[in-house]
Design an enzyme around this catalytic site. Structure first.
Site, short mmCIF file in Angstrom:
data_model
loop_
_atom_site.label_atom_id
_atom_site.label_comp_id
_atom_site.label_asym_id
_atom_site.label_seq_id
_atom_site.Cartn_x
_atom_site.Cartn_y
_atom_site.Cartn_z
N GLY A 163 0.84 -1.26 -0.10
CA GLY A 163 0.00 0.06 -0.02
C GLY A 163 0.94 1.53 0.13
O GLY A 163 0.40 2.15 0.32
N ASP B 217 8.08 8.34 -5.00
CA ASP B 217 7.76 6.84 -5.03
C ASP B 217 8.69 6.25 -5.72
O ASP B 217 9.50 6.66 -6.38
CB ASP B 217 6.39 6.98 -5.71
CG ASP B 217 5.80 5.57 -5.18
OD1 ASP B 217 5.93 4.83 -4.19
OD2 ASP B 217 5.01 4.91 -5.87
N GLU B 218 8.73 5.00 -5.40
CA GLU B 218 9.70 3.99 -5.77
C GLU B 218 11.25 4.32 -5.65
O GLU B 218 11.98 4.53 -6.22
CB GLU B 218 9.62 3.79 -7.46
CG GLU B 218 8.11 3.44 -7.90
CD GLU B 218 7.77 1.97 -7.42
OE1 GLU B 218 8.48 1.30 -6.99
OE2 GLU B 218 6.52 1.61 -7.81
N GLN C 161 13.55 3.38 -3.93
CA GLN C 161 14.31 2.35 -3.86
C GLN C 161 15.35 2.54 -4.95
O GLN C 161 16.60 2.09 -5.09
CB GLN C 161 13.69 0.70 -3.73
CG GLN C 161 13.25 0.26 -4.94
CD GLN C 161 11.76 0.46 -4.94
OE1 GLN C 161 11.15 1.35 -4.35
NE2 GLN C 161 11.05 0.16 -6.08
N VAL D 98 13.92 -5.09 -12.57
CA VAL D 98 12.98 -5.49 -13.63
C VAL D 98 11.53 -5.10 -13.18
O VAL D 98 11.01 -5.55 -12.18
CB VAL D 98 13.06 -7.09 -13.70
CG1 VAL D 98 12.03 -7.55 -14.61
CG2 VAL D 98 14.69 -7.39 -14.22
N TYR E 274 6.31 -11.22 -9.53
CA TYR E 274 6.80 -11.30 -8.04
C TYR E 274 5.93 -11.70 -7.07
O TYR E 274 4.75 -11.67 -7.45
CB TYR E 274 7.19 -9.50 -7.59
CG TYR E 274 8.36 -9.13 -8.33
CD1 TYR E 274 9.69 -9.24 -7.78
CD2 TYR E 274 8.21 -8.41 -9.50
CE1 TYR E 274 10.68 -8.82 -8.51
CE2 TYR E 274 9.45 -8.03 -10.38
CZ TYR E 274 10.59 -8.08 -9.62
OH TYR E 274 11.43 -7.59 -10.38
N1 LIG Z 1 -9.62 -5.19 -4.99
C1 LIG Z 1 -8.90 -4.66 -3.76
N2 LIG Z 1 -9.55 -4.21 -2.82
C2 LIG Z 1 -9.16 -3.80 -1.82
N3 LIG Z 1 -7.66 -3.69 -1.39
C3 LIG Z 1 -7.19 -3.86 -2.60
C4 LIG Z 1 -7.49 -4.43 -3.61
N4 LIG Z 1 -6.50 -4.72 -4.49
C5 LIG Z 1 -5.36 -4.10 -3.92
N5 LIG Z 1 -5.71 -3.70 -2.83
C6 LIG Z 1 -4.98 -3.19 -1.60
O1 LIG Z 1 -3.89 -2.34 -2.27
C7 LIG Z 1 -2.47 -2.69 -1.76
C8 LIG Z 1 -1.76 -2.53 -2.77
O2 LIG Z 1 -1.57 -0.89 -2.86
P1 LIG Z 1 -0.20 -0.21 -3.71
O3 LIG Z 1 -0.23 0.99 -3.07
O4 LIG Z 1 -0.39 -0.36 -5.22
O5 LIG Z 1 1.07 -1.06 -3.16
P2 LIG Z 1 2.59 -0.91 -3.19
O6 LIG Z 1 2.72 0.35 -3.62
O7 LIG Z 1 3.31 -1.08 -1.99
O8 LIG Z 1 3.04 -1.85 -4.10
C9 LIG Z 1 -2.71 -4.16 -1.33
O9 LIG Z 1 -1.93 -4.46 -0.33
C10 LIG Z 1 -4.17 -4.05 -0.79
O10 LIG Z 1 -4.16 -3.77 0.41
C1 LIG Z 2 11.92 -7.13 -5.58
C2 LIG Z 2 12.10 -6.21 -6.73
C3 LIG Z 2 11.16 -5.38 -7.46
N1 LIG Z 2 11.45 -4.81 -8.47
C4 LIG Z 2 10.35 -3.85 -9.06
C5 LIG Z 2 8.89 -4.26 -9.24
C6 LIG Z 2 7.91 -3.15 -9.33
O1 LIG Z 2 8.19 -2.82 -10.52
C7 LIG Z 2 8.77 -2.55 -8.23
C8 LIG Z 2 7.95 -2.54 -7.06
O2 LIG Z 2 6.97 -1.74 -7.03
P1 LIG Z 2 5.88 -1.89 -5.79
O3 LIG Z 2 5.08 -0.51 -6.10
O4 LIG Z 2 6.54 -1.77 -4.63
O5 LIG Z 2 4.90 -2.89 -5.88
O6 LIG Z 2 9.97 -2.75 -8.27
C9 LIG Z 2 12.54 -4.69 -8.96
O7 LIG Z 2 12.95 -4.07 -10.18
N2 LIG Z 2 13.71 -5.65 -8.61
C10 LIG Z 2 13.30 -6.41 -7.51
O8 LIG Z 2 14.41 -7.07 -6.86
#
Ligand SMILES: Nc1ncnc2c1ncn2[C@@H]1O[C@H](COP(=O)(O)OP(=O)(O)O)[C@@H](O)[C@H]1O
Ligand SMILES: Cc1cn([C@H]2C[C@H](O)[C@@H](COP(=O)(O)O)O2)c(=O)[nH]c1=O
Length: 217
Positions: free
Chosen positions: A14, A86-87, A89, A171, A187
């Site tokens: 999230g 964001d992102e 990392q 990736v 992933y």
């Molecule tokens: N259909 C859904 N209904 C409710 N919550 C959802 C749904 N799909 C995804 N989520 C919520 O969204 C979160 C992912 O949100 P996102 O901000 O894209 O994550 P991140 O940026 O950390 O990868 C999931 O952990 C979940 O809690």
């Molecule tokens: C573990 C890992 C992830 N990635 C990439 C995959 C996704 O595009 C992002 C993470 O996005 P999220 O919003 O947190 O889901 O990172 C990567 O390139 N390399 C890795 O090892």
């Protein structure tokens, strides 16, 4: 005092949703933000959440200088109260240092979001620097879960549901549906125990379905 804050969690915990919510709340109070992202799944220059919301962002390429970018905007007459990054990392260590300078010297709050470790369990460059110098490192409260139900702490990279441990660090990809593993890179978030054992959901399911090999009476 402006702060450099790092919100961290596994994939699918999230982070991007929180980034959009935080931006919304600050904008609702008349503050002006500048939004950055890098290699977002939805494409360049975008910050997107799996809940369906997204917003335009400035793409952070390796040569982007945050200090120069922000000072350039301010010099041109713009107002900036905070940055959403964001992102994070994927940012370089030098870029995180620039963000700290923006917070300290320009009194602009910097909110960073990202995963800590890559598919091999090693810290990403941007995350490492953020852990080293951020004022606060906060773990997201919505915990992603491993297929076993334990808290997921690791991001596994998969091919056909099988965990892989070699390849490029960056990736772009998404968490895959365990019922429909894709042949492309995907992933899966796992607890440490199952990451160590390379036990993905597909592998656990296959194990559960395989016939007993012991001679039972
Ligand atoms: N259909 C859904 N209904 C409710 N919550 C959802 C749904 N799909 C995804 N989520 C919520 O969204 C979160 C992912 O949100 P996102 O901000 O894209 O994550 P991140 O940026 O950390 O990868 C999931 O952990 C979940 O809690
Ligand atoms: C573990 C890992 C992830 N990635 C990439 C995959 C996704 O595009 C992002 C993470 O996005 P999220 O919003 O947190 O889901 O990172 C990567 O390139 N390399 C890795 O090892």
């Amino acid at each position: 005092m402006a702060e450099l804050v790092f919100y961290s969690g596994t994939m699918d915990s999230g982070k991007s949703t929180l980034a959009l919510q935080l931006d919304h709340n600050h904008r609702a109070r008349g503050r002006v933000g500048r939004i950055y992202s890098s290699h977002d799944r939805a494409g360049a220059a975008t910050l997107s959440s799996r809940l369906g919301l997204s917003t335009p962002a400035i793409e952070v390429a390796e040569d982007l200088d945050f200090w120069a970018d922000v000072v350039g905007e301010l010099t041109g007459g713009a107002r900036i109260d905070y940055l959403v990054c964001d992102e994070a990392q994927f940012y370089t260590s030098a870029q995180v240092d620039q963000l700290a300078k923006v917070a300290d010297e320009l009194a602009i709050d910097v909110f960073c979001f990202g995963i800590l470790t890559d598919f091999r369990t090693h810290l990403f460059s941007g995350s490492q620097r953020l852990v080293e110098i951020a004022d606060r490192v906060l773990t997201l409260q919505v915990e992603a879960l491993c297929w076993c139900g334990a808290r997921a702490t690791h991001n596994a990279r998969t091919e056909d549901g099988e965990m892989v441990t070699e390849g490029e660090v960056i990736v772009v990809g998404d968490v895959e549906d365990p019922d429909r593993p894709t042949p492309q890179v995907g992933y899966e978030v796992l607890c440490r125990r199952h990451h160590r054992k390379r036990m993905t959901a597909a592998r656990a399911k296959a194990g559960a379905l395989s016939p007993d090999v012991l001679p039972f009476d």
